[in-house]
Design a protein around this motif. Structure first.
Motif, mmCIF file in Angstrom:
data_model
loop_
_atom_site.group_PDB
_atom_site.id
_atom_site.type_symbol
_atom_site.label_atom_id
_atom_site.label_comp_id
_atom_site.label_asym_id
_atom_site.label_seq_id
_atom_site.Cartn_x
_atom_site.Cartn_y
_atom_site.Cartn_z
ATOM 1 N N ALA A 162 51.063 45.666 43.041
ATOM 2 C CA ALA A 162 49.691 44.950 42.959
ATOM 3 C C ALA A 162 49.933 44.339 41.875
ATOM 4 O O ALA A 162 50.213 44.672 40.712
ATOM 5 N N LEU A 163 49.159 42.901 41.815
ATOM 6 C CA LEU A 163 49.154 42.221 40.648
ATOM 7 C C LEU A 163 47.780 41.567 40.583
ATOM 8 O O LEU A 163 46.921 41.581 41.482
ATOM 9 N N LEU A 164 47.199 41.078 39.497
ATOM 10 C CA LEU A 164 46.092 40.604 39.190
ATOM 11 C C LEU A 164 46.258 39.120 38.885
ATOM 12 O O LEU A 164 46.921 39.025 37.924
ATOM 13 N N VAL A 171 48.397 49.349 37.825
ATOM 14 C CA VAL A 171 48.481 50.684 38.487
ATOM 15 C C VAL A 171 47.925 50.806 39.857
ATOM 16 O O VAL A 171 46.793 50.289 39.780
ATOM 17 N N PRO A 172 48.765 51.381 40.900
ATOM 18 C CA PRO A 172 47.919 51.459 42.341
ATOM 19 C C PRO A 172 46.891 52.368 42.157
ATOM 20 O O PRO A 172 45.987 52.122 43.356
ATOM 21 N N GLU A 173 46.331 53.187 41.370
ATOM 22 C CA GLU A 173 45.273 54.127 41.556
ATOM 23 C C GLU A 173 44.048 53.152 41.464
ATOM 24 O O GLU A 173 43.784 52.517 40.759
ATOM 25 N N GLY A 174 43.198 53.476 42.393
ATOM 26 C CA GLY A 174 41.864 52.843 42.599
ATOM 27 C C GLY A 174 41.852 51.682 43.598
ATOM 28 O O GLY A 174 40.970 51.288 43.982
ATOM 29 N N LYS A 176 54.774 46.258 25.095
ATOM 30 C CA LYS A 176 56.009 45.316 25.587
ATOM 31 C C LYS A 176 55.722 44.738 26.855
ATOM 32 O O LYS A 176 56.092 43.565 27.132
ATOM 33 N N ARG A 177 55.216 45.658 27.895
ATOM 34 C CA ARG A 177 55.160 45.236 29.063
ATOM 35 C C ARG A 177 53.560 45.634 29.491
ATOM 36 O O ARG A 177 53.459 46.519 30.143
ATOM 37 N N PRO A 178 52.544 44.494 29.142
ATOM 38 C CA PRO A 178 51.357 44.887 29.770
ATOM 39 C C PRO A 178 51.094 45.378 31.145
ATOM 40 O O PRO A 178 51.712 44.761 31.940
ATOM 41 N N TYR A 179 50.085 45.984 31.349
ATOM 42 C CA TYR A 179 49.676 46.336 32.660
ATOM 43 C C TYR A 179 48.097 46.499 32.848
ATOM 44 O O TYR A 179 47.576 46.599 31.749
ATOM 45 N N GLY A 180 47.795 46.599 34.034
ATOM 46 C CA GLY A 180 46.356 46.872 33.971
ATOM 47 C C GLY A 180 45.858 47.991 34.813
ATOM 48 O O GLY A 180 46.737 48.400 35.858
ATOM 49 N N THR A 181 44.579 48.484 34.887
ATOM 50 C CA THR A 181 44.163 49.678 35.631
ATOM 51 C C THR A 181 42.819 49.128 36.188
ATOM 52 O O THR A 181 42.068 48.720 35.557
ATOM 53 N N PHE A 182 42.511 49.609 37.498
ATOM 54 C CA PHE A 182 41.237 49.187 38.161
ATOM 55 C C PHE A 182 40.058 49.765 37.370
ATOM 56 O O PHE A 182 40.145 50.987 37.131
#
Length: 741
Positions: free
Chosen positions: A134-136, A149-152, A170-176
Motif C-alpha cells: 500500500a502506498l500514499l 502500514v496495512p492496518e486500517g 531512514k525509511r519514512p512510512y505512514g499509518t492510516f
C-alpha cells in the motif's frame, strides 16, 4: 533590535564581547544578553567564551525542486543547496544548513546538516496498491510516495482519499488515520484541507458539556457590578451572514468634541483561564472561515450565543470609551466592564448604501445621524493615519458562497466605506489598549510588524525603479506609502502593491512591544475579536486584572513566562488558517471555471512571466494564458512585460479577452486562451488541451516554493518557478550546444 545587532556583526565581520555591545547600542546588560541569546538560539550567532560572532550556519524553511536541488529561505535572500546535500529533508521543513565557500561560478551555497522541525506530521493523498504494498500518493507535489502500514486500510479501494500520520526516519512510512472520500468532491476537498493543516473540526464532548453548563441569563449581581450602557444607541455592523458579533459601537456629541464607544464581547467572563474551554480555544488559536464551513474557536453556545452581541439582548462587554477633540486628538480614555443592549444589527451592505446616499432601511432610520457622524469621523481618522505613514493596500477580495444545492457564487467585497468605518474604530481601540498596558508596565500579547530587512528593501528599490518609482536609500513608511499612492489608477498599481507587501515581514504575535511598521504605530495589539482570536482573549484577561487591581506579582511572572509560547502558537495557527482559507478558495474558483468552460470574459492582465500571462476575471478568478497560445512573445524583465512582433506588448493592467480552456480543481489551476474567432478558438483549445497548460513551458514541473515575489517574475496567484536560477540551462525545446573539447 535583534536585526540591528545582526547587521552590526555582519558589517564588522569580527567577534564582539558583551561590553562592546553595551557601549555601542546603549543597552542594559539584561536586555542585551536577552537579544544576543535569542540570536544564538536562532542559529544566527555563536558564543565561545565571552565572545559572540557570526555563525556559519543558518536556519530556515527548505524548498525542493524535483531535480534534487533546493533553497533555504532566509530574510536576506535564498541559499542554494546543491543536489545530494539536502539530507532527508522534505519541502517546507525547517533546516539548519552550513555555509560553504563560493563555488567556481561565485555563487554561495550551503549543505543541510539537520532537520530542526518537520513541516508536516500528517499527509493527505490518494491510496494506491502496487506489488502487494500500500502506498500514499501525496496531494502535494514534490513529495515522495509514502509506504503505508496495512492496518486500517481493510476495505478501502485504490483511489480513496485518506489521511495518514508520517513516521520519519531512514525509511519514512505512514499509518492510516482517516478516510476522506472518493475523488475531488467539495466535501472531500474541505476535509482534505482541514486534515492537511491540522485544523480542529469537532469539539470534544467534555468541552461541549462545559459550554452547555454556562447559563444564558446574566445574574442580577453581575449586572449591578458593571457600568450600564443599555441607555445608549449601541449597534453592530457586520457581514450579511455573520453570526458572531463581537464588537459594537456608539457615538455621542460632547461640548468641543465627541465620545466614541467601542464595546467588545466579554468572552473572558465565560471562558476561565485554564478551563477546558480555554485549553480548546488555545489549541485552535483562531476561528477558520472556509468557503462552505466555519471552524469556530469557541462552541456555538458561546460564539453565536451568550457572547454574541445580538440586538435587543443584554450582553456583557469590555468597553473602550474615547473622548476626542474637534480635530480628533485623544483627550481622555476610559476602560470599563459594562453591559449593553444593542439597538440594531446593521450590515456592511446597508451602511455602504447609506454612505452613497440611498438611506437606511425603515427600521434603522433612527441611526442615520449617528452613522453619518461616524462615517465623517472615521474618514478623517483614516486620512490622518495615512499622513502619519500607515501603509494602505487596496487589494480586491472575493468571497466564495456555496448554496444549499451546491451552486457557486463568487462575490467581490465592495463596501470600502462601511468596512473602513469599523476598521478605524477597531484600530483606535487596539492602539489605546496597547498604550495603556505599556504605560502600566503590564505583560501583554502584542501584534508586531517589524520593518523590512535591508536586503529585502534594496531588492524592492531595484524592482520599483524598473517601473519608474524611486525610493530613498533610507527605509521609511512615508516613502512606501508615496509609491503606493502614486501607482493608484495606473496599470502597474497591483504589482507595486504586491512588491511592497512581499518586501515586508509577516505580522505576528509577540510578548514584546516591537511596534507595527505597516500601521506606523509604536504600540499595537489585538483586543477587539475575543470570540475568534485567542490573543484578544488573553489581552482581555490582562486588562480586566488591571481594572480590578488583582494582578499579583506571581500572576504577572507566570504570564511573562507563558506568553512567548502562546504568541508563537497563535501566529502559527493564524498562518495555517489563512493558508487553508486561501487553498479552498482557489479550489472553488477552479470548480466555478469548470462550469464555465468555453465561455468568454474580459479580464485584466495581473501578471507576466517567462511562460505566459496571468489574467484575472471580473469576479476575481485568475488563470494562465500560456506563451505558445499568445504567439511569438518573449518576456522582458526590464519592461515587466511580454514583447511581441511589431512593437506589441502585453503589460500589467492591460485588458484581455479570454476563453476558459481548462480547469483542474484538484491542482487549483485554470487555463485560459486569448479569444479569437470561433473556428480558430476550437482549434486552439484542442491544441493546448493536449498537454498540461499551467506552469513552466513544456514538461517542466512546477516549483512548489511558497509564494514569494521576485523581480524575476511578477504576477499573482502561484509565484513563478525558479528553474531560471540555473543560468546555463537551455530553454524549452532549444537544442543543447555541444561542448568543444
Amino acid at each position: 533590535m535583534q536585526e540591528a545587532l545582526l547587521e552590526f556583526f555582519k558589517k564588522t565581520g569580527r567577534p564582539h564581547r558583551l561590553e562592546e555591545i553595551l557601549h555601542r547600542f546603549g543597552l542594559g546588560k539584561r536586555e542585551a544578553k536577552a537579544h544576543l541569546k535569542a540570536l544564538v538560539d536562532r542559529g544566527l550567532l555563536e558564543k565561545r567564551g565571552s565572545r559572540y560572532f557570526l555563525s556559519n550556519r543558518v536556519q530556515g524553511p527548505l524548498s525542493l525542486h524535483r531535480d534534487g536541488y533546493g533553497f533555504v529561505r532566509l530574510p536576506e535572500g535564498d541559499l542554494f543547496i546543491p543536489p545530494g546535500y539536502t539530507q532527508d529533508a522534505w519541502p517546507g521543513d525547517l533546516v539548519e544548513a552550513r555555509l560553504m565557500p563560493p563555488s567556481r561560478d561565485g555563487r554561495p551555497f550551503g549543505v543541510v546538516e539537520r532537520v530542526l522541525k518537520r513541516a508536516r506530521e500528517r499527509l493527505v493523498g490518494t491510496l494506491d496498491f502496487r506489488k502487494g504494498r500500500a502506498l500514499l500518493l501525496p496531494d502535494e507535489p514534490n513529495l515522495p510516495e509514502l509506504p503505508l502500514v496495512p492496518e486500517g486500510l481493510e476495505g478501502l479501494k485504490r483511489g480513496s482519499r485518506i489521511v495518514v500520520e508520517v513516521h520519519y526516519g531512514k525509511r519514512p512510512y505512514g499509518t492510516f488515520l482517516q478516510y476522506l472520500g472518493e475523488g475531488d468532491t467539495p466535501e472531500t476537498e474541505t476535509e482534505a484541507v482541514i486534515a492537511k493543516y491540522g485544523l480542529r473540526a469537532e469539539f470534544p464532548e467534555k468541552v461541549l458539556r462545559e459550554a452547555e453548563a454556562i447559563p444564558l441569563e446574566i445574574p442580577e449581581e453581575e449586572l449591578r457590578r458593571r457600568q450600564d450602557f443599555r441607555g445608549l444607541r449601541v449597534f453592530t455592523i457586520d457581514g450579511v451572514d455573520a453570526k458572531d458579533f463581537d464588537d459594537a459601537i456608539h457615538v455621542e456629541r460632547l461640548p468641543g468634541g465627541y465620545r466614541v464607544g467601542v464595546h467588545i464581547a466579554d468572552v473572558s467572563h465565560y471562558v476561565k483561564e485554564g478551563s477546558l474551554l480555554d485549553q480548546e480555544a488555545f489549541q485552535r488559536g483562531t476561528s477558520v472561515y472556509l468557503p462552505d464551513r466555519v471552524l469556530p474557536m469557541l462552541p456555538e453556545r458561546l460564539s453565536n450565543g451568550v457572547c454574541s452581541l445580538k440586538p435587543g439582548e443584554d450582553r456583557l462587554v469590555l468597553s473602550v470609551l474615547v473622548d476626542l477633540t474637534e480635530d480628533l486628538k485623544v483627550k481622555r480614555v476610559r476602560f470599563a466592564e459594562g453591559v449593553i443592549r444593542s439597538v440594531a444589527r446593521l450590515t456592511y451592505t446597508e451602511v455602504e448604501a447609506f454612505a452613497e446616499g440611498f438611506g437606511l432601511p425603515e427600521e434603522h432610520v433612527f441611526l442615520a445621524e449617528d452613522l453619518s457622524l461616524l462615517l465623517k469621523l472615521t474618514q478623517r481618522m483614516r486620512e490622518r493615519r495615512l499622513e502619519e505613514g500607515a501603509l494602505d493596500f487596496s487589494f480586491p477580495e472575493v468571497k466564495v458562497e456555496v448554496g444549499e444545492e451546491g451552486e457557486l457564487h463568487l462575490i467581490p467585497q465592495a463596501e470600502p466605506r462601511a468596512r473602513s468605518l469599523v476598521e478605524e474604530l477597531m484600530l483606535l481601540a487596539n492602539r489605546l489598549v496597547a498604550e495603556h498596558l505599556v504605560k502600566k508596565g503590564l505583560p501583554a500579547l502584542f501584534r508586531v510588524h517589524e520593518e523590512p530587512v535591508q536586503e529585502a528593501y534594496e531588492r524592492l528599490r531595484q524592482a520599483l525603479a524598473r517601473l519608474g518609482y524611486d525610493l530613498p536609500q533610507k527605509l521609511s513608511n512615508e516613502a512606501l506609502q508615496r509609491a503606493l499612492l502614486a501607482s493608484r489608477g495606473r496599470p502597474e498599481e497591483p504589482v507595486v502593491a504586491y512588491l511592497v507587501l512581499r518586501s515586508l515581514r509577516l505580522a505576528r504575535y509577540a510578548p514584546e512591544n516591537l511596534g507595527h511598521f505597516g500601521l506606523a504605530l509604536e504600540h499595537y495589539l489585538h483586543f477587539t475579536s475575543p470570540i475568534r482570536r485567542y490573543p484578544d482573549l488573553v489581552v482581555h484577561r490582562v486588562l480586566k486584572a488591571a481594572l480590578r487591581r488583582t494582578l499579583t506579582e506571581r500572576r504577572k511572572e507566570r504570564w511573562l513566562a507563558e506568553f512567548p509560547a502562546i504568541a508563537d502558537h497563535a501566529s502559527e495557527m493564524e498562518r495555517k488558517a489563512e493558508a487553508a482559507e486561501r487553498e479552498l478558495t482557489k479550489y472553488y474558483m477552479a470548480k466555478w471555471a469548470e462550469l464555465h468552460l468555453g465561455e468568454r470574459f474580459l479580464g485584466k492582465v495581473t501578471g507576466v512571466a517567462a511562460f505566459g500571462a496571468f489574467v484575472t476575471l471580473p469576479n476575481g478568478v485568475e488563470g494562465l494564458v500560456r506563451l505558445e497560445a499568445l504567439g511569438p512573445y518573449t518576456y522582458s524583465e526590464e519592461a515587466l512585460a511580454l514583447l511581441g512582433p511589431k512593437g506589441r506588448k502585453i503589460r500589467l493592467g492591460d485588458a484581455m479577452e479570454v476563453v476558459i480552456a481548462r480547469s483542474d480543481p484538484r491542482l487549483r489551476q485554470i487555463d485560459l486562451l486569448p479569444y479569437v474567432e470561433e473556428a480558430s478558438t476550437r482549434l486552439k483549445v484542442k491544441e493546448v488541451d493536449m498537454r498540461k497548460v499551467v506552469g513552466p513551458p513544456k514538461d517542466k514541473a512546477r516549483d512548489t516554493r511558497p509564494e514569494r515575489a521576485t523581480v524575476h517574475s511578477v504576477y499573482f496567484g502561484e509565484w513563478a518557478p525558479k528553474e531560471d536560477r540555473e543560468e546555463n540551462r537551455p530553454g524549452p525545446g532549444r537544442p543543447r550546444r555541444k561542448r568543444r573539447r
